[in-house]
Write a protein that holds these residues in place. Structure first.
Motif, mmCIF file in Angstrom:
data_model
loop_
_atom_site.group_PDB
_atom_site.id
_atom_site.type_symbol
_atom_site.label_atom_id
_atom_site.label_comp_id
_atom_site.label_asym_id
_atom_site.label_seq_id
_atom_site.Cartn_x
_atom_site.Cartn_y
_atom_site.Cartn_z
ATOM 1 N N GLU A 222 62.880 69.560 70.796
ATOM 2 C CA GLU A 222 64.103 68.824 70.465
ATOM 3 C C GLU A 222 63.810 67.354 70.156
ATOM 4 N N TYR A 223 62.567 66.933 70.369
ATOM 5 C CA TYR A 223 62.203 65.540 70.160
ATOM 6 C C TYR A 223 61.357 65.396 68.903
ATOM 7 N N ALA A 224 61.735 64.443 68.056
ATOM 8 C CA ALA A 224 61.050 64.280 66.774
ATOM 9 C C ALA A 224 60.013 63.164 66.777
ATOM 10 N N TYR A 225 60.152 62.222 67.694
ATOM 11 C CA TYR A 225 59.295 61.044 67.671
ATOM 12 C C TYR A 225 58.545 60.935 68.992
ATOM 13 N N TRP A 226 57.238 60.659 68.882
ATOM 14 C CA TRP A 226 56.360 60.663 70.060
ATOM 15 C C TRP A 226 55.452 59.445 70.072
ATOM 16 N N GLY A 227 55.158 58.976 71.275
ATOM 17 C CA GLY A 227 54.143 57.965 71.430
ATOM 18 C C GLY A 227 52.760 58.600 71.492
ATOM 19 N N GLN A 228 51.740 57.767 71.665
ATOM 20 C CA GLN A 228 50.361 58.250 71.648
ATOM 21 C C GLN A 228 49.906 58.728 73.019
ATOM 22 N N GLY A 229 50.657 58.408 74.056
ATOM 23 C CA GLY A 229 50.324 58.863 75.398
ATOM 24 C C GLY A 229 49.552 57.834 76.197
ATOM 25 N N THR A 230 49.705 57.918 77.514
ATOM 26 C CA THR A 230 48.959 57.064 78.427
ATOM 27 C C THR A 230 48.468 57.921 79.591
ATOM 28 N N GLN A 231 47.218 57.742 79.983
ATOM 29 C CA GLN A 231 46.610 58.571 81.012
ATOM 30 C C GLN A 231 47.018 58.091 82.401
ATOM 31 N N VAL A 232 47.428 59.032 83.225
ATOM 32 C CA VAL A 232 47.694 58.772 84.638
ATOM 33 C C VAL A 232 46.765 59.673 85.449
ATOM 34 N N THR A 233 45.971 59.064 86.302
ATOM 35 C CA THR A 233 45.045 59.812 87.147
ATOM 36 C C THR A 233 45.317 59.463 88.606
ATOM 37 N N VAL A 234 45.586 60.484 89.397
ATOM 38 C CA VAL A 234 45.875 60.290 90.815
ATOM 39 C C VAL A 234 44.738 60.906 91.617
ATOM 40 N N SER A 235 44.048 60.079 92.377
ATOM 41 C CA SER A 235 42.923 60.567 93.169
ATOM 42 C C SER A 235 43.396 60.940 94.572
ATOM 43 N N SER A 236 42.714 61.934 95.140
ATOM 44 C CA SER A 236 43.105 62.411 96.482
ATOM 45 C C SER A 236 42.369 61.656 97.577
ATOM 46 N N THR B 53 48.450 64.127 87.816
ATOM 47 C CA THR B 53 47.461 63.683 86.841
ATOM 48 C C THR B 53 47.694 64.358 85.502
ATOM 49 N N ALA B 54 47.824 63.552 84.448
ATOM 50 C CA ALA B 54 48.130 64.071 83.116
ATOM 51 C C ALA B 54 48.181 62.901 82.137
ATOM 52 N N VAL B 55 48.253 63.248 80.873
ATOM 53 C CA VAL B 55 48.618 62.262 79.855
ATOM 54 C C VAL B 55 50.142 62.286 79.757
ATOM 55 N N TYR B 56 50.737 61.117 79.862
ATOM 56 C CA TYR B 56 52.186 60.991 79.824
ATOM 57 C C TYR B 56 52.629 60.446 78.463
#
Length: 127
Positions: free
Chosen positions: A113-127, A91-94
């Motif tokens: 080392e990375y100059a360009y980034w996206g805004q992120g997408t949330q991944v949530t894994v439930s147990s 679970t994290a923002v990817y």
């Protein structure tokens, strides 16, 4: 410069799968080495997978090795992260990230080392 947009995140049960996509615009993706990073609450951002421009070299974090697969389709200007056997600790923002690199053998794993980034997408894994 290249713009990156992630998609494919969501809520999934432990053991499930998700495929993240990172679509690039503004520049052809074949000029960039790519990485997938994640950041969980209260933790530092970490690289989970990275791939060279041509896709000839790939590296994974030990925590995802054997479960995640990074790939790229330069013709579609898109990079993917297939995530299988997901665990609650995934679970994290990817984020996807890009770096201009002439190398076809060096796989960059450090976020600086990375100059360009996206805004992120949330991944949530439930147990």
């Amino acid at each position: 410069q290249v713009q990156l947009v992630e998609s494919g995140g969501g809520l999934v049960q432990a053991g499930g799968s998700l495929r993240l996509s990172c679509a690039a615009s503004g520049r052809t993706l074949s000029s960039y080495a790519m990485g997938w990073f994640r950041q969980a609450p209260g933790k530092n951002r970490e690289c989970v997978a990275a791939i060279t421009r041509s896709g000839s070299r790939i590296r994974y974090a030990d925590s995802v090795k054997g479960r995640f697969t990074i790939s790229r389709d330069n013709a579609k200007n898109t990079v993917y992260l297939q995530m299988n056997s997901l665990k609650p600790e995934d679970t994290a923002v990817y984020y996807c990230a890009a770096r201009q690199s002439p190398s076809t053998v060096i796989v960059a794993f450090n976020e600086y080392e990375y100059a360009y980034w996206g805004q992120g997408t949330q991944v949530t894994v439930s147990s």
